[in-house]
Design an enzyme around this catalytic site. Structure first.
Site, short mmCIF file in Angstrom:
data_model
loop_
_atom_site.label_atom_id
_atom_site.label_comp_id
_atom_site.label_asym_id
_atom_site.label_seq_id
_atom_site.Cartn_x
_atom_site.Cartn_y
_atom_site.Cartn_z
CB THR A 46 -0.93 0.04 1.22
OG1 THR A 46 -0.15 0.00 2.43
CG2 THR A 46 -1.90 -1.12 1.20
CG ASN A 48 -0.31 4.18 4.20
OD1 ASN A 48 -0.35 3.23 3.43
ND2 ASN A 48 -0.58 4.05 5.48
CD GLU A 158 -3.65 1.01 5.72
OE1 GLU A 158 -2.83 0.11 5.49
OE2 GLU A 158 -4.51 0.94 6.62
#
EC number: 2.7.1.26
Length: 237
Positions: A46, A48, A158
């Site tokens: 992910t 962020n 995320e």
């Protein structure tokens, strides 16, 4: 092979004509490090974004899983940048079809500039090295909230960018065009159930965004695809 779908969730979100109000939402910032679980525990990396005053609206939006488009301003030094000049001895770089198309288009533009403007190869390489980056668009799925499975106490955003990347991109500028809501957050009995749901979320995003009403025009058209009708100019301007 079909993915597990215990809740019989639909693969398509929204009407074929495109996002409905209040969507789309916009969000932008520099990619920051998160909890460190995406790649290590889930196999789903992910990127962020900060939940701060620049994106104040996100503090009040419903927690859950969303989808849409992400653009990354990858620098010329990044292996997945369309501006990247691969060293002769480097290993092959993983690229999905969209990245390959974008790189080919950029190479064609570079060649045309050389022919029309008389820019020599050495000078052209210098121009590329000085380039801070170029926005590249990818489909994405994202979680906004606290992730009940991990009992987070801090609200986070995320983003899982649906593409193959040969290196990370912390500190890179990212813009999001959030086009729809997939589902609410929920807790799970185990990690496998969480991972299965995330994989299905990704399929929902891919199928939903493939429709011309949801596909951004700025992606261009590949063989066998319809031209997108969604305005994604903010992603690349």
């Amino acid at each position: 092979m079909s993915l597990p779908n215990p809740d019989n969730r639909p693969l398509l979100i929204g009407p074929p004509t495109g996002p409905e109000a209040p969507f789309p939402f916009r969000m932008e910032g520099e990619v920051i490090s998160g909890f460190g679980r995406g790649s290590k525990e889930l196999g789903i990396p992910t990127a962020n974004l900060p939940v701060d005053d620049e994106n104040a609206w996100i503090k009040n939006i419903d927690s859950g899983i969303y989808f849409g488009w992400a653009s990354l301003k990858l620098p010329a030094s990044h292996p997945n940048s369309v501006l990247y000049q691969k060293p002769p001895t480097s290993e092959p770089v993983m690229m999905d079809p969209v990245q390959q198309q974008q790189q080919q288009q950029q190479q064609q533009r570079n060649q045309q500039q050389q022919q029309e403007g008389g820019v020599g190869s050495a000078q052209q390489e210098k121009l590329v090295d000085q380039e801070t980056g170029q926005w590249q668009i990818y489909p994405m799925v994202m979680s906004i909230g606290y992730n009940p499975f991990y009992k987070n106490t801090v609200r986070s955003a995320e983003v899982h960018v649906l593409g193959e990347f040969a290196a990370d991109f912390y500190g890179v500028g990212m813009r999001l065009l959030i086009t729809g809501f997939i589902r609410n957050e929920k807790d799970y009995s185990g990690l496998e159930a969480l991972i299965a749901d995330i994989h299905f979320d990704c399929e929902v995003a891919r199928h939903s965004l493939a429709r011309k009403g949801w596909r951004v025009r700025e992606l261009g058209v590949k063989e066998g695809e319809e031209e997108g009708e969604l305005d994604g100019s903010w992603l690349v301007r």
